[in-house]
Design an enzyme around this catalytic site. Structure first.
Site, short mmCIF file in Angstrom:
data_model
loop_
_atom_site.label_atom_id
_atom_site.label_comp_id
_atom_site.label_asym_id
_atom_site.label_seq_id
_atom_site.Cartn_x
_atom_site.Cartn_y
_atom_site.Cartn_z
CB CYS A 84 -0.91 -0.05 1.24
SG CYS A 84 -1.72 1.49 1.66
CB CYS A 144 0.39 1.65 4.08
SG CYS A 144 -1.35 1.22 3.98
#
Length: 103
Positions: free
Chosen positions: A31, A34
């Site tokens: 991600c 992230c």
């Protein structure tokens, strides 16, 4: 205080039974947002004077926790106080926004 790697084995003790608020970062290695938030979360953890804790849940490795808390989008940030979800937000956030969740 360093970030805590949260698992199904230590979640109860580290988060639900914590005497201080806990910011939990639900994330994954693939991600992009992230990864962008990683240094921000780490900085928050390192700046903690013991008034809060910061933990990270890798949703790929801890699917049971992600499912239990209904994580559909990441990064997802949950603040737990007294064993309950106090606040949450999804997506990249500023450090100040995450600190505000802890208040």
């Amino acid at each position: 205080m360093a970030e805590i790697t949260l698992t199904t084995e230590n979640f109860q003790e580290e988060v639900l039974e914590s005497q201080v608020p806990v910011l939990v970062d639900f994330w994954a290695t693939w991600c992009g947002p992230c990864q962008m938030m990683g240094p921000v979360v780490e900085e928050l953890a390192n700046q903690s004077d013991g008034s809060y804790k910061v933990g990270k849940v890798n949703v790929d490795e801890q699917g049971e926790l992600a499912q239990k808390y209904g994580i559909m989008s990441i990064p997802a940030f949950y603040v737990f106080k007294d064993g309950n979800i106090h606040a949450s937000t999804i997506g990249a956030q500023s450090k100040d926004a995450l600190l505000a969740l802890l208040k």
